[in-house]
Design a protein around this motif. Structure first.
Motif, PDB file in Angstrom:
ATOM      1  N   LYS A  90       0.848  -1.190   0.000  1.00  0.00           N
ATOM      2  CA  LYS A  90       0.000   0.000   0.000  1.00  0.00           C
ATOM      3  C   LYS A  90       0.885   1.242   0.000  1.00  0.00           C
ATOM      4  N   SER A  91       0.689   2.067  -1.005  1.00  0.00           N
ATOM      5  CA  SER A  91       1.520   3.254  -1.151  1.00  0.00           C
ATOM      6  C   SER A  91       0.966   4.418  -0.347  1.00  0.00           C
ATOM      7  N   ARG A  92       1.874   5.237   0.141  1.00  0.00           N
ATOM      8  CA  ARG A  92       1.472   6.469   0.783  1.00  0.00           C
ATOM      9  C   ARG A  92       1.079   7.491  -0.284  1.00  0.00           C
ATOM     10  N   GLU A  93       0.354   8.494   0.114  1.00  0.00           N
ATOM     11  CA  GLU A  93      -0.054   9.533  -0.824  1.00  0.00           C
ATOM     12  C   GLU A  93       1.161  10.193  -1.449  1.00  0.00           C
ATOM     13  N   ALA A  94       2.225  10.400  -0.651  1.00  0.00           N
ATOM     14  CA  ALA A  94       3.443  11.010  -1.183  1.00  0.00           C
ATOM     15  C   ALA A  94       4.071  10.133  -2.264  1.00  0.00           C
ATOM     16  N   ASP A  95       4.056   8.809  -2.060  1.00  0.00           N
ATOM     17  CA  ASP A  95       4.608   7.890  -3.066  1.00  0.00           C
ATOM     18  C   ASP A  95       3.801   7.955  -4.353  1.00  0.00           C
ATOM     19  N   ARG A  96       2.478   7.977  -4.218  1.00  0.00           N
ATOM     20  CA  ARG A  96       1.642   8.020  -5.418  1.00  0.00           C
ATOM     21  C   ARG A  96       1.865   9.314  -6.193  1.00  0.00           C
TER      22      ARG A  96
ATOM     23  N   ALA B 227      -4.747   1.596  -3.101  1.00  0.00           N
ATOM     24  CA  ALA B 227      -4.786   3.040  -2.911  1.00  0.00           C
ATOM     25  C   ALA B 227      -6.198   3.583  -2.801  1.00  0.00           C
TER      26      ALA B 227
END
Length: 501
Positions: A193-199, A244
């Motif tokens: 699960k990606s963080r918003e910053a990663d996305r 996400a």
């Protein structure tokens, strides 16, 4: 030595031929066999001066791991090749970083490497001496790894890099787009699960890529979709779910993907797919693939409606891992919704529930709508009873003369034909997979296959979990089929009665 071998073009063609024979990626080879291939090129390089450069280029062109390069460092050679073990299985705890002189030894053949697969990352601390601006492989074309490269990604970013496969969204992913202007293939099949910053890093990086041909990545936002729709080079797009969550697709315009021929989704649910598909147009789409954990038919109907706009589709593959909800009504079935795809060559449905609703009439209608079909698979491990009979199957086969592979539930318990009196023969079908079919008389089924489907020389048993009930009986059918064929080769006459063994 013959004068022809002094012509570099001829010599290179000969070496490329040798490389194809010894290619470790052509088959699954043992480490010993892969080592033999490398030793062959090493021997050619030592044969004479004209052989040296082309042989060395091919010797180092493809690396599965950093071990061979680390083995060029005299201090590390015993660690890498101790007791004949592969470098890929060695650890580097407590090993001091390379000195400047050893770094030169390590980089001695780096300029020859064109394809690199990084298997382990425990050797990275040894490379800490390399400056941050260093690109170890100036001619690298392909980078693939399932390891987190952490702060060492820059070492592999060649200006010639065309293919890059990473396990997760790297914090410095934008450097891949900026430093590798020739990048054509980017793959990030994240399972985390990606963080918003990663996305956001992913979205920003994609917008910097100007020459992508193939992209595989986690869920995209609308801005990224719009950018990709303006890439004339893009042909293949794969979306991998990183949990996400769904996005807001209200009040947005259509995005036109003129040249995309393959679209693939691998997600936990179909919610994102159903949300995005009505807003995208693919006038050249040839292949659509979808793998989800759960597919409610309330979402499947708008999905098929969106797909119906893609008149060029010839390959559809939809797989749901978990039980699908019951249909809202008998009129909507995945097969009936696929009748509009008249160019189909391949159709695969794998749904763990009895929702195909396939019978003789629908199968005949479907086969009449797909005159070019070559592969047809309807898998259902929870099917209670097949409703397509042999008579219905053979009537449908008359409508699709190019069918090569068939896997679908067929009623092989209540046999409704007499194969000895049957005038029809289908010679195009070669692969028959009896995954979801119950069989009570294996010999009778083998006789029908032998007489009506003469090109089927092997009945393929199921290999997937959930089809164990069919495995043993398929092997029994195959045994009888081989007996019939052996008897035919010996010139024995096959009559209406079963063979006596």
């Amino acid at each position: 030595m013959h004068r022809a071998l002094l012509v570099s073009e001829i010599l290179l063609e000969i070496f490329i031929h040798v490389n194809k024979i010894l290619d470790p990626h052509a088959l699954i080879l043992s480490y010993r066999e892969m080592s033999l291939a490398r030793k062959s090129f090493a021997a050619l390089a030592r044969t004479c001066k004209p052989f040296h450069e082309p042989a060395m280029d091919l010797l180092w062109a493809e690396l599965d791991g950093m071990g061979p390069m680390l083995g060029c460092v005299m201090r590390l050679h015993p660690i890498i090749y101790r007791s004949g073990s592969s470098a890929y299985f060695r650890r580097f705890e407590g090993v001091k970083p390379l000195s400047e002189h050893e770094a030169c030894q390590f980089l001695r053949h780096a300029g020859r490497v064109r394809s690199l697969q990084i298997l382990y990352n425990d050797h990275f601390p040894v490379l800490s001496v390399l400056p941050i601006a260093t690109c170890m492989f100036p001619r690298l074309l392909s980078l693939s790894t399932d390891q987190d490269l952490n702060r060492y990604l820059h070492l592999f970013l060649s200006p010639t890099l065309r293919h890059c496969s990473l396990p997760v969204i790297h914090p410095d992913l934008k450097s891949v787009a900026t430093r590798c202007a020739a990048l054509e293939d980017l793959s990030i099949k994240s399972s985390l699960k990606s963080r918003e910053a990663d996305r956001q890093v992913l979205y920003d990086s994609i917008r910097l890529c100007k020459r992508l041909v193939t992209l595989a990545c986690p869920l995209l936002n609308w801005t990224a979709w719009e950018h990709l729709s303006n890439l004339p080079t893009l042909l293949t797009l794969e979306i991998w779910d990183d949990s996400a969550g769904s996005l807001d697709w209200h009040n947005i315009n259509f995005a036109l993907f003129l040249n995309v021929t393959r679209l693939s989704f691998h997600t936990r649910t179909s919610t994102y797919i159903v949300a995005v598909m009505p807003h995208l147009e693919f006038p050249s789409l040839n292949q659509f693939e979808m793998e989800v954990h759960y597919l409610p038919w309330a979402e499947a109907e708008p999905l098929f409606h969106a797909l119906s706009r893609c008149k060029t589709l010839s390959h559809i593959d939809i797989y749901s891992k978990r039980k699908v909800q019951d249909l809202l009504g008998g009129s909507f079935t995945p097969i009936r919704q696929s009748l509009c795809f008249t160019q189909l060559r391949t159709l695969r449905f794998n749904f763990p529930c009895s929702c195909i609703n396939l019978d003789n009439d629908l199968l005949l209608e479907a086969m009449s709508s797909w005159p070019h079909i070559r592969t047809l698979e309807f898998k259902d491990p929870q099917a209670l009873q097949a409703t397509v009979t042999l008579r219905g199957l053979f009537a449908a086969l008359r409508r699709c003369p190019r069918l090569h592979t068939l896997d679908m539930p067929v009623d092989l318990v209540d046999i409704d034909i007499d194969p000895a009196a049957e005038s029809f023969q289908d010679t195009s079908l070669q692969n028959l997979i009896l995954t979801s079919s119950d069989i009570t008389d294996a010999e009778a089924v083998a006789r029908i296959i032998f007489l009506v489907l003469p090109s089927v020389d092997r009945v393929i048993p199921p290999t997937n979990h959930g089809y164990e009930r069919s495995y043993d009986v398929c092997l029994e059918v195959q045994k009888h089929l081989e007996s019939y064929r052996a008897s035919a080769v010996l010139g024995q006459h096959i009559t209406g009665a079963a063979l006596q063994t």
